[in-house]
Design a protein around this motif. Sequence first.
Motif, PDB file in Angstrom:
ATOM      1  N   ILE A  15     -33.236  12.238 -21.218  1.00 56.18           N
ATOM      2  CA  ILE A  15     -34.611  12.274 -21.717  1.00 56.18           C
ATOM      3  C   ILE A  15     -35.258  13.612 -21.384  1.00 56.18           C
ATOM      4  CG2 ILE A  15     -36.907  11.279 -21.410  1.00 56.18           C
ATOM      5  CD1 ILE A  15     -35.524   8.536 -21.151  1.00 56.18           C
ATOM      6  N   GLN A  54     -33.825  16.249 -23.739  1.00 52.04           N
ATOM      7  CA  GLN A  54     -34.257  16.115 -25.127  1.00 52.04           C
ATOM      8  C   GLN A  54     -35.720  16.498 -25.309  1.00 52.04           C
ATOM      9  OE1 GLN A  54     -33.365  12.099 -26.241  1.00 52.04           O
ATOM     10  NE2 GLN A  54     -31.160  12.448 -26.362  1.00 52.04           N
ATOM     11  N   GLN A  55     -36.556  16.091 -24.372  1.00 52.27           N
ATOM     12  CA  GLN A  55     -37.991  16.344 -24.484  1.00 52.27           C
ATOM     13  C   GLN A  55     -38.384  17.722 -23.970  1.00 52.27           C
ATOM     14  OE1 GLN A  55     -39.999  14.270 -26.125  1.00 52.27           O
ATOM     15  NE2 GLN A  55     -38.257  12.918 -26.472  1.00 52.27           N
ATOM     16  N   SER A  84     -39.271  18.423 -21.032  1.00 59.26           N
ATOM     17  CA  SER A  84     -40.304  18.370 -19.992  1.00 59.26           C
ATOM     18  C   SER A  84     -39.918  17.334 -18.961  1.00 59.26           C
ATOM     19  CB  SER A  84     -41.663  18.025 -20.598  1.00 59.26           C
ATOM     20  OG  SER A  84     -41.662  16.683 -21.031  1.00 59.26           O
ATOM     21  N   ASP A 124     -42.031  14.833 -17.928  1.00 64.11           N
ATOM     22  CA  ASP A 124     -43.138  13.884 -18.011  1.00 64.11           C
ATOM     23  C   ASP A 124     -42.724  12.571 -17.360  1.00 64.11           C
ATOM     24  OD1 ASP A 124     -45.453  12.549 -18.669  1.00 64.11           O
ATOM     25  OD2 ASP A 124     -44.912  12.256 -20.787  1.00 64.11           O
ATOM     26  N   LEU A 162     -41.933   9.511 -19.548  1.00 64.56           N
ATOM     27  CA  LEU A 162     -40.660   9.516 -20.268  1.00 64.56           C
ATOM     28  C   LEU A 162     -39.494   9.135 -19.359  1.00 64.56           C
ATOM     29  CD1 LEU A 162     -41.098  12.789 -22.359  1.00 64.56           C
ATOM     30  CD2 LEU A 162     -41.294  10.433 -23.161  1.00 64.56           C
TER      31      LEU A 162
END
Length: 178
Positions: free
Chosen positions: A117, A120-121, A123, A125, A128
């Motif tokens: 995650i 892919q993102q 960041s 966060d 997430l």
Amino acid sequence: MLELFNRYFPTIGDFMSQGGVVLWWLMLVVLMVFFLVIERISFLFFVFPKRKKQWLMQWKNRNERTSWYALANKEGLLQLANSQLYQHLSLIKVFVSLCPMIGLLGTVTGMISVFDIMAQQGSSDPKLMASGISMATLPTMAGMVAALVGLFAHARLLKVMTRHEYRLEQALRSDECA
């Protein structure tokens, strides 16, 4: 009220889906341990007393109990009882020792999910990453709890089996059945 209950006490299906596929594998191992423990308990309560009675009667019906052959026969009865009493205990112990390992596998797969995650993102966060962290911690906790319960069941069965074996040995050695 029902919403409040469902909010704080999720169903088993929700728990299993939060933990990922590894939690289903753990459940399979726990069910196998459960069935083996139930089998051993039913053996102790229903089968072993009948067999113990047969072995004691077999020894009582012997005319001669002091020769080498008679003593070897008695040792054979004790060995037979031993093998029947301790049957499946090693398998229970192996399955119990697998529980924390499967839980750790869940930790690794959950952390891989978190890193996926993040990659892919792009960041870090926390929202997430929450599902991956949950997926990482639940199997570990479940594996440890299953192992603790399984170790207790194994130790208790071992103690009871040893006591039954000792009582049979005492009955055969002291000729209580005579």
